[in-house]
Design an enzyme around this catalytic site. Structure first.
Site, PDB file in Angstrom:
ATOM      1  N   HIS A   1      31.320   8.412 -42.303  1.00 45.27           N
ATOM      2  CA  HIS A   1      30.669   7.415 -42.154  1.00 45.27           C
ATOM      3  C   HIS A   1      29.451   7.767 -40.686  1.00 45.27           C
ATOM      4  O   HIS A   1      29.813   8.393 -39.748  1.00 45.27           O
ATOM      5  CB  HIS A   1      32.048   6.439 -41.424  1.00 45.27           C
ATOM      6  CG  HIS A   1      32.636   5.853 -42.323  1.00 45.27           C
ATOM      7  ND1 HIS A   1      33.504   4.612 -42.044  1.00 45.27           N
ATOM      8  CD2 HIS A   1      32.766   6.036 -43.817  1.00 45.27           C
ATOM      9  CE1 HIS A   1      33.902   4.482 -43.141  1.00 45.27           C
ATOM     10  NE2 HIS A   1      33.782   5.223 -43.964  1.00 45.27           N
TER      11      HIS A   1
ATOM     12  N   TYR B   1      35.489  -3.374 -35.643  1.00 45.22           N
ATOM     13  CA  TYR B   1      36.308  -3.569 -34.447  1.00 45.22           C
ATOM     14  C   TYR B   1      36.047  -5.031 -34.111  1.00 45.22           C
ATOM     15  O   TYR B   1      34.794  -5.343 -34.126  1.00 45.22           O
ATOM     16  CB  TYR B   1      35.662  -2.730 -33.348  1.00 45.22           C
ATOM     17  CG  TYR B   1      36.363  -1.358 -33.731  1.00 45.22           C
ATOM     18  CD1 TYR B   1      35.658  -0.156 -34.305  1.00 45.22           C
ATOM     19  CD2 TYR B   1      37.444  -0.702 -33.012  1.00 45.22           C
ATOM     20  CE1 TYR B   1      35.945   1.058 -34.509  1.00 45.22           C
ATOM     21  CE2 TYR B   1      37.701   0.698 -33.298  1.00 45.22           C
ATOM     22  CZ  TYR B   1      36.968   1.440 -33.881  1.00 45.22           C
ATOM     23  OH  TYR B   1      37.163   2.700 -33.997  1.00 45.22           O
TER      24      TYR B   1
ATOM     25  N   PRO C   1      44.878   3.937 -29.374  1.00 48.53           N
ATOM     26  CA  PRO C   1      44.106   4.522 -30.537  1.00 48.53           C
ATOM     27  C   PRO C   1      42.600   3.928 -30.660  1.00 48.53           C
ATOM     28  O   PRO C   1      41.990   4.366 -31.622  1.00 48.53           O
ATOM     29  CB  PRO C   1      45.048   4.096 -31.612  1.00 48.53           C
ATOM     30  CG  PRO C   1      45.884   3.083 -31.033  1.00 48.53           C
ATOM     31  CD  PRO C   1      46.041   3.441 -29.409  1.00 48.53           C
TER      32      PRO C   1
ATOM     33  N   LYS D   1      40.835   8.701 -30.791  1.00 48.86           N
ATOM     34  CA  LYS D   1      40.409  10.001 -29.765  1.00 48.86           C
ATOM     35  C   LYS D   1      41.671  10.970 -29.843  1.00 48.86           C
ATOM     36  O   LYS D   1      41.769  12.131 -29.507  1.00 48.86           O
ATOM     37  CB  LYS D   1      40.155   9.501 -28.221  1.00 48.86           C
ATOM     38  CG  LYS D   1      38.860   9.210 -28.110  1.00 48.86           C
ATOM     39  CD  LYS D   1      37.798   9.984 -28.242  1.00 48.86           C
ATOM     40  CE  LYS D   1      36.216   9.610 -28.434  1.00 48.86           C
ATOM     41  NZ  LYS D   1      36.244   9.656 -29.931  1.00 48.86           N
TER      42      LYS D   1
ATOM     43  N   TYR E   1      31.969   8.132 -28.907  1.00 44.91           N
ATOM     44  CA  TYR E   1      32.749   7.868 -30.125  1.00 44.91           C
ATOM     45  C   TYR E   1      32.827   9.126 -31.041  1.00 44.91           C
ATOM     46  O   TYR E   1      33.819   9.476 -31.769  1.00 44.91           O
ATOM     47  CB  TYR E   1      32.096   6.676 -30.711  1.00 44.91           C
ATOM     48  CG  TYR E   1      33.163   6.330 -31.865  1.00 44.91           C
ATOM     49  CD1 TYR E   1      33.027   6.779 -33.185  1.00 44.91           C
ATOM     50  CD2 TYR E   1      33.995   5.035 -31.740  1.00 44.91           C
ATOM     51  CE1 TYR E   1      33.886   6.129 -33.988  1.00 44.91           C
ATOM     52  CE2 TYR E   1      35.059   4.785 -32.729  1.00 44.91           C
ATOM     53  CZ  TYR E   1      35.033   5.362 -33.807  1.00 44.91           C
ATOM     54  OH  TYR E   1      35.806   4.770 -34.993  1.00 44.91           O
TER      55      TYR E   1
HETATM   56  P1  FAS Z   1      52.455  14.898 -32.860  1.00 36.64           P
HETATM   57  O1  FAS Z   1      53.472  13.693 -32.071  1.00 36.64           O
HETATM   58  O2  FAS Z   1      51.617  14.393 -34.053  1.00 36.64           O
HETATM   59  O3  FAS Z   1      53.370  16.044 -33.489  1.00 36.64           O
HETATM   60  C1  FAS Z   1      54.471  16.600 -32.509  1.00 36.64           C
HETATM   61  C2  FAS Z   1      55.529  17.110 -33.609  1.00 36.64           C
HETATM   62  O4  FAS Z   1      56.527  17.809 -32.779  1.00 36.64           O
HETATM   63  C3  FAS Z   1      56.145  16.008 -34.462  1.00 36.64           C
HETATM   64  O5  FAS Z   1      56.259  16.237 -35.573  1.00 36.64           O
HETATM   65  C4  FAS Z   1      57.610  15.962 -33.783  1.00 36.64           C
HETATM   66  O6  FAS Z   1      58.581  15.632 -34.735  1.00 36.64           O
HETATM   67  C5  FAS Z   1      57.767  17.459 -33.190  1.00 36.64           C
HETATM   68  N1  FAS Z   1      58.790  17.484 -32.011  1.00 36.64           N
HETATM   69  C6  FAS Z   1      58.956  16.503 -31.134  1.00 36.64           C
HETATM   70  N2  FAS Z   1      59.994  16.852 -30.234  1.00 36.64           N
HETATM   71  C7  FAS Z   1      60.465  18.102 -30.697  1.00 36.64           C
HETATM   72  C8  FAS Z   1      61.296  19.142 -30.596  1.00 36.64           C
HETATM   73  N3  FAS Z   1      62.115  18.809 -29.374  1.00 36.64           N
HETATM   74  N4  FAS Z   1      61.822  20.332 -31.253  1.00 36.64           N
HETATM   75  C9  FAS Z   1      60.921  20.380 -32.042  1.00 36.64           C
HETATM   76  N5  FAS Z   1      59.959  19.604 -32.793  1.00 36.64           N
HETATM   77  C10 FAS Z   1      59.690  18.500 -31.903  1.00 36.64           C
HETATM   78  N6  FAS Z   1      45.435   8.817 -32.740  1.00 36.64           N
HETATM   79  C11 FAS Z   1      44.030   8.676 -33.412  1.00 36.64           C
HETATM   80  O7  FAS Z   1      43.081   8.940 -33.132  1.00 36.64           O
HETATM   81  N7  FAS Z   1      44.187   7.318 -34.062  1.00 36.64           N
HETATM   82  C12 FAS Z   1      45.156   6.411 -34.396  1.00 36.64           C
HETATM   83  O8  FAS Z   1      44.989   5.415 -34.979  1.00 36.64           O
HETATM   84  C13 FAS Z   1      46.439   6.896 -33.983  1.00 36.64           C
HETATM   85  N8  FAS Z   1      47.527   6.024 -34.225  1.00 36.64           N
HETATM   86  C14 FAS Z   1      48.833   6.477 -33.724  1.00 36.64           C
HETATM   87  C15 FAS Z   1      50.105   5.932 -34.032  1.00 36.64           C
HETATM   88  C16 FAS Z   1      51.009   6.394 -33.342  1.00 36.64           C
HETATM   89  C17 FAS Z   1      52.517   5.482 -33.857  1.00 36.64           C
HETATM   90  C18 FAS Z   1      51.230   7.469 -32.766  1.00 36.64           C
HETATM   91  C19 FAS Z   1      52.719   7.855 -32.085  1.00 36.64           C
HETATM   92  C20 FAS Z   1      50.209   8.208 -32.440  1.00 36.64           C
HETATM   93  C21 FAS Z   1      48.558   7.717 -32.894  1.00 36.64           C
HETATM   94  N9  FAS Z   1      47.688   8.572 -32.891  1.00 36.64           N
HETATM   95  C22 FAS Z   1      46.428   8.073 -33.111  1.00 36.64           C
HETATM   96  C23 FAS Z   1      47.679   9.719 -31.839  1.00 36.64           C
HETATM   97  C24 FAS Z   1      48.221  10.790 -32.997  1.00 36.64           C
HETATM   98  O9  FAS Z   1      47.323  10.719 -33.975  1.00 36.64           O
HETATM   99  C25 FAS Z   1      48.246  11.958 -32.116  1.00 36.64           C
HETATM  100  O10 FAS Z   1      47.193  12.289 -31.374  1.00 36.64           O
HETATM  101  C26 FAS Z   1      48.588  13.200 -33.110  1.00 36.64           C
HETATM  102  O11 FAS Z   1      49.592  13.199 -33.804  1.00 36.64           O
HETATM  103  C27 FAS Z   1      48.614  14.518 -32.289  1.00 36.64           C
HETATM  104  O12 FAS Z   1      49.152  15.535 -32.743  1.00 36.64           O
HETATM  105  P2  FAS Z   1      50.128  16.302 -32.133  1.00 36.64           P
HETATM  106  O13 FAS Z   1      49.706  16.730 -30.583  1.00 36.64           O
HETATM  107  O14 FAS Z   1      50.388  17.395 -33.289  1.00 36.64           O
HETATM  108  O15 FAS Z   1      51.671  15.263 -31.926  1.00 36.64           O
HETATM  109  C1  PHB Z   2      42.710   4.385 -38.256  1.00 39.32           C
HETATM  110  O1  PHB Z   2      41.969   4.286 -39.286  1.00 39.32           O
HETATM  111  O2  PHB Z   2      43.926   4.528 -38.312  1.00 39.32           O
HETATM  112  C2  PHB Z   2      41.720   4.270 -37.192  1.00 39.32           C
HETATM  113  C3  PHB Z   2      40.627   4.257 -37.137  1.00 39.32           C
HETATM  114  C4  PHB Z   2      39.891   4.050 -35.874  1.00 39.32           C
HETATM  115  C5  PHB Z   2      40.452   3.888 -34.709  1.00 39.32           C
HETATM  116  C6  PHB Z   2      41.870   3.744 -34.880  1.00 39.32           C
HETATM  117  C7  PHB Z   2      42.738   4.055 -35.925  1.00 39.32           C
HETATM  118  O3  PHB Z   2      39.818   3.476 -33.673  1.00 39.32           O
END
Ligand code: FAS
Ligand code: PHB
Length: 390
Positions: A72, A200, A292, A296, A384
């Site tokens: 994009h 957005y 989100p 980032k 961005y």
């Molecule tokens: P993660 O949280 O993905 O992974 C951590 C892992 O550690 C998990 O699998 C967990 O099960 C494991 N873990 C935890 N405790 C443990 C323990 N005690 N023992 C062993 N394992 C354990 N980012 C965006 O850029 N755009 C978005 O739209 C967006 N939406 C999101 C929505 C939600 C609900 C959440 C929570 C996050 C969102 N994020 C988004 C951010 C997300 O993408 C994170 O930045 C990304 O998952 C980060 O990856 P990790 O650092 O690997 O953490």
């Molecule tokens: C998504 O596609 O999940 C998404 C894209 C852009 C954002 C947040 C989430 O800023």
């Protein structure tokens, strides 16, 4: 078991680190408390910065992303009757890649499995022991048996609710947080996206975002109360509210269909400092959270892992410790700039419950300036697409 790097968490951070270390001949063990299916079932990020794309290519895990991902060059920002495209390519010379976190996590899982990596799923009650010695240990329970992993270093990639941040001495750890008074209600549907690029929306009823995972799978979000009850949101209610918030043309043309996933995400800004204590390194959501809005979260995990994999490679290949010593400062320098951008975007695009007419006037002025000033759009675009990993 003995390994060089013990990694807690098999999300994107932990798996990417394990794969990059493997390519440098460095051994690691990944301990994940959930099943692989559970990890893949979490629907999260959708937009990858060029830095993350480059990391996945360096990790040898980009073939499907390069085939199925959507490049994009820009997206739209809407408020009132205004619709303005932000041309990322024109202002930065680069683009973003739309490719779901679920997909890249699957690609990383497949690569680790193909390499015969030690990724232990459903590792329960992981504990960090002897952190202040030269041989820190991880113990965990699996199938009713206690297991031990003796490491040189530990990477806490266990997300916001993990254990590794809590292993940092309270006297050392400083936390900074802002919790937003709203959440995002998101759905995934097997429908054609309403537009070719993201939209957005700042609407007086609340924020909305039109995103996608492919040209046949859409991802939509609407701002909701932070304590919203998901059970009260039927698909019909979601589609009706989304269409009220979208610009007329989009509201008329949107393809609706059953949700295949529906969830509410809380929004917070959070930073933990420092990201290293002795032989423990924090990376990804274990150390920081962004709302989100600016896409980032996942991309910040990429730069952490870039710095951490380089630091560990420098140590094992050349005995260097300087990259380890500068790890936290380098990560935090980029993290705080992404925190600022994500906070700003969230503040400008969402309806705050306590917002008064002055606040609303400032929001509209911010959006009016952004959408009518080329320098403002250039600054916005460089944030961005992602600031450099430096
Ligand atoms: P993660 O949280 O993905 O992974 C951590 C892992 O550690 C998990 O699998 C967990 O099960 C494991 N873990 C935890 N405790 C443990 C323990 N005690 N023992 C062993 N394992 C354990 N980012 C965006 O850029 N755009 C978005 O739209 C967006 N939406 C999101 C929505 C939600 C609900 C959440 C929570 C996050 C969102 N994020 C988004 C951010 C997300 O993408 C994170 O930045 C990304 O998952 C980060 O990856 P990790 O650092 O690997 O953490
Ligand atoms: C998504 O596609 O999940 C998404 C894209 C852009 C954002 C947040 C989430 O800023």
């Amino acid at each position: 078991m003995r390994t060089q790097v013990g990694i807690i968490g098999a999300g994107p951070s932990g798996l990417l680190l394990s794969q990059l270390l493997h390519l440098q001949g460095i051994d690691s063990v990944v301990l994940e408390r959930r099943s692989a299916d559970y990890v893949l079932g979490r629907i999260r990020a959708g937009v990858l910065e060029q830095g993350m794309v480059d990391m996945l290519r360096a990790a040898g895990c980009s073939e499907r992303m390069d085939r199925e991902g959507l490049v994009h060059d820009g997206f739209e920002i809407c408020f009132g009757e205004n619709r303005q495209r932000i041309d990322l390519k024109k202002h930065t010379g680069t683009s973003v890649m739309v490719y779901g976190q679920t997909e890249l996590t699957k690609d990383l899982m497949d690569a680790r499995e193909a390499a015969g990596a030690a990724v232990v799923y459903e590792a329960e009650d992981v504990q960090i022991l002897d952190l202040d010695t030269d041989t820190p240990r991880l113990i965990y329970q699996k199938d009713g048996t206690e297991h031990e992993v003796v490491c040189d270093y530990i990477a806490g990639c266990d997300g916001f609710h993990g254990i590794s941040r809590r292993a940092m001495p309270e006297s050392v750890l400083k936390e900074h947080e802002r919790v937003y008074p709203f959440g995002w209600l998101g759905i995934l549907s097997e429908t054609k996206p309403v537009a070719d690029e993201l939209i957005y929306v700042n609407h007086w009823r609340g924020f909305a975002l039109c995103s996608m995972r492919s040209m046949t799978r859409s991802r939509y979000y609407i701002q909701c109360a932070f304590d919203e009850n998901l059970e009260e949101w039927t698909d019909d209610r979601f589609w009706d509210e989304l269409r009220v918030r979208l610009p007329g043309e989009a509201a008329e043309s949107i393809e609706m269909g059953p949700s295949i996933e529906k969830s509410i995400a809380p929004l917070r800004s959070f930073v933990a400092e420092p990201m290293r204590h002795g032989r423990l390194f924090l990376a990804g959501d274990a150390a920081h959270i962004v709302p989100p809005t600016g896409a980032k979260g996942l991309n910040l995990a990429a730069s952490d892992i870039y710095f951490l994999s380089n630091a560990l490679t420098g140590f094992y290949a050349d005995g260097r410790t300087d990259l380890m010593d500068s790890y936290s400062e380098k990560c935090l320098n980029r993290i705080w700039k992404a925190e600022r951008f994500s906070w700003w975007m969230t503040t400008v695009l969402h309806r705050f419950p306590e917002q008064n007419s002055f606040d609303r006037g400032i929001q509209l002025a911010e959006l009016e300036y952004l959408t009518t000033s080329e320098p403002a759009q250039a600054s916005f675009a460089e944030n961005y697409v992602g600031l450099p990993f430096e």
